[in-house]
Write an enzyme that holds these catalytic residues in place. Structure first.
Site, PDB file in Angstrom:
ATOM      1  N   HIS A  68       0.829  -1.210   0.000  1.00 50.44           N
ATOM      2  CA  HIS A  68       0.000   0.000   0.000  1.00 50.44           C
ATOM      3  C   HIS A  68       0.862   1.259   0.000  1.00 50.44           C
ATOM      4  O   HIS A  68       1.879   1.325   0.704  1.00 50.44           O
ATOM      5  CB  HIS A  68      -0.954   0.002   1.199  1.00 50.44           C
ATOM      6  CG  HIS A  68      -2.131  -0.911   1.022  1.00 50.44           C
ATOM      7  ND1 HIS A  68      -2.914  -1.346   2.065  1.00 50.44           N
ATOM      8  CD2 HIS A  68      -2.664  -1.461  -0.095  1.00 50.44           C
ATOM      9  CE1 HIS A  68      -3.887  -2.125   1.601  1.00 50.44           C
ATOM     10  NE2 HIS A  68      -3.745  -2.220   0.296  1.00 50.44           N
ATOM     11  N   ASP A 124       0.662   4.066   1.417  1.00 50.65           N
ATOM     12  CA  ASP A 124       0.972   4.701   2.708  1.00 50.65           C
ATOM     13  C   ASP A 124       1.972   3.876   3.525  1.00 50.65           C
ATOM     14  O   ASP A 124       2.223   4.168   4.694  1.00 50.65           O
ATOM     15  CB  ASP A 124      -0.311   4.971   3.523  1.00 50.65           C
ATOM     16  CG  ASP A 124      -1.030   3.708   3.931  1.00 50.65           C
ATOM     17  OD1 ASP A 124      -1.220   2.815   3.091  1.00 50.65           O
ATOM     18  OD2 ASP A 124      -1.395   3.603   5.127  1.00 50.65           O
ATOM     19  N   HIS A 151      -4.992  -8.527   4.990  1.00 50.02           N
ATOM     20  CA  HIS A 151      -5.139  -7.105   4.627  1.00 50.02           C
ATOM     21  C   HIS A 151      -4.702  -6.929   3.167  1.00 50.02           C
ATOM     22  O   HIS A 151      -5.417  -6.350   2.363  1.00 50.02           O
ATOM     23  CB  HIS A 151      -4.299  -6.260   5.570  1.00 50.02           C
ATOM     24  CG  HIS A 151      -4.315  -4.793   5.275  1.00 50.02           C
ATOM     25  ND1 HIS A 151      -5.412  -4.005   5.482  1.00 50.02           N
ATOM     26  CD2 HIS A 151      -3.352  -3.973   4.788  1.00 50.02           C
ATOM     27  CE1 HIS A 151      -5.123  -2.751   5.131  1.00 50.02           C
ATOM     28  NE2 HIS A 151      -3.887  -2.715   4.706  1.00 50.02           N
ATOM     29  N   ASP A 176      -0.278  -3.372   8.822  1.00 47.51           N
ATOM     30  CA  ASP A 176      -1.727  -3.172   8.991  1.00 47.51           C
ATOM     31  C   ASP A 176      -2.437  -4.486   9.301  1.00 47.51           C
ATOM     32  O   ASP A 176      -3.551  -4.735   8.842  1.00 47.51           O
ATOM     33  CB  ASP A 176      -2.340  -2.566   7.718  1.00 47.51           C
ATOM     34  CG  ASP A 176      -1.963  -1.115   7.523  1.00 47.51           C
ATOM     35  OD1 ASP A 176      -1.308  -0.536   8.407  1.00 47.51           O
ATOM     36  OD2 ASP A 176      -2.309  -0.563   6.464  1.00 47.51           O
TER      37      ASP A 176
HETATM   38 FE    FE Z   1      -1.827   1.491   6.030  1.00 44.58          FE
HETATM   39 ZN    ZN Z   2      -2.471  -1.051   4.286  1.00 48.65          ZN
END
Ligand code: FE
Ligand code: ZN
Length: 242
Positions: free
Chosen positions: A59, A61, A115, A134
């Site tokens: 991801h 981020d 995730h 995460d």
């Molecule tokens: Fe994240």
């Molecule tokens: Zn993530």
């Protein structure tokens, strides 16, 4: 062996980047740099040369700072093998069962899909610390974007085998929202009610609430405490809609 220095760098809305330094070897790595500049500035201010980036999943981020940090420091980027196409900056691909080192400190790589399909975690067994990205949050777990409740349940079961004192370094400050949801799942849990009050006070004072510990999660996290994958899936769906 000297303790690792672990520094929390808050970035974007609610992300935490972790800067991890081994004072003996002077090696320094960054877990999941969402962005580059605040990470480079923090490492600079401490006189720590960034030697590696460890990503938990693809991801943006968690990987957005990869290219700039690598360009400025020449560091090595370690990333999950199963997400190689989505992390083109990766230099070294790892998967569950592999080991990664920071100086003499050894981390075991765990596969924790759910995730994202290739999500990994880094467990420093000798240091009592795990970087979970995460997957596990304080009183919560990651959304099931690319995996199933069965997979996340297996991840929670495995995390639940760690010692109570193990520190859990997650990648977001989601604690207050998680706590408010958790008390609706377990209204009779006194430890959880007490923790909600603590977290409300901490957030009102502008304080971070992570890292957490496995012991705290075992007492208060309805996802870690879920008795079955079906129950985990049920409450994850409720939280998504909350
Ligand atoms: Fe994240
Ligand atoms: Zn993530």
């Amino acid at each position: 062996m000297a303790q690792l220095d672990i520094v929390r760098i808050p970035v974007l809305n609610d992300n935490y980047v972790w800067l991890v330094h081994d004072p003996e070897s002077f090696e320094t790595m960054v877990v999941d740099p969402a962005v580059a500049d605040p990470v480079l500035a923090e490492a600079d201010a401490r006189g720590w040369p960034i030697t590696a980036i460890w990503n938990t999943h693809w991801h943006p981020d968690h990987t957005g700072g990869n290219a700039d940090i690598k360009a400025k420091t020449g560091c090595e980027i370690i990333a999950p093998a199963a997400e190689r196409e989505r992390i083109p900056t990766a230099d070294r691909l790892v998967k569950g069962g592999d080991q990664v080192r920071l100086g003499a400190h050894v981390a075991d790589v765990w596969d924790v899909p759910a995730h994202t399909a290739g999500h990994i975690a880094y467990h420093f067994a000798g240091d009592g610390a795990i970087f979970v990205g995460d997957t596990l949050f304080a009183m919560g777990c990651g959304r099931l974007f690319e995996g199933t409740a069965d997979q996340m349940f297996a991840n929670m079961q495995r995390l639940g085998t760690l010692d109570d004192a193990t520190r859990v370094y997650c990648a977001h400050e989601y604690t207050l929202s998680n706590a408010r949801f958790a008390v609706t799942v377990e209204p009779g849990n006194d430890a959880l009610a007490a923790r909600l009050a603590e977290v409300e006070a901490a957030r009102a004072a502008g304080e971070a609430t992570v890292p957490t510990t496995i012991g705290a999660e075992r007492a208060t996290n309805p996802f870690l405490r879920a008795p079955s994958a079906a129950e985990l899936g049920r409450i994850r769906t409720l939280k998504d809609a909350a």
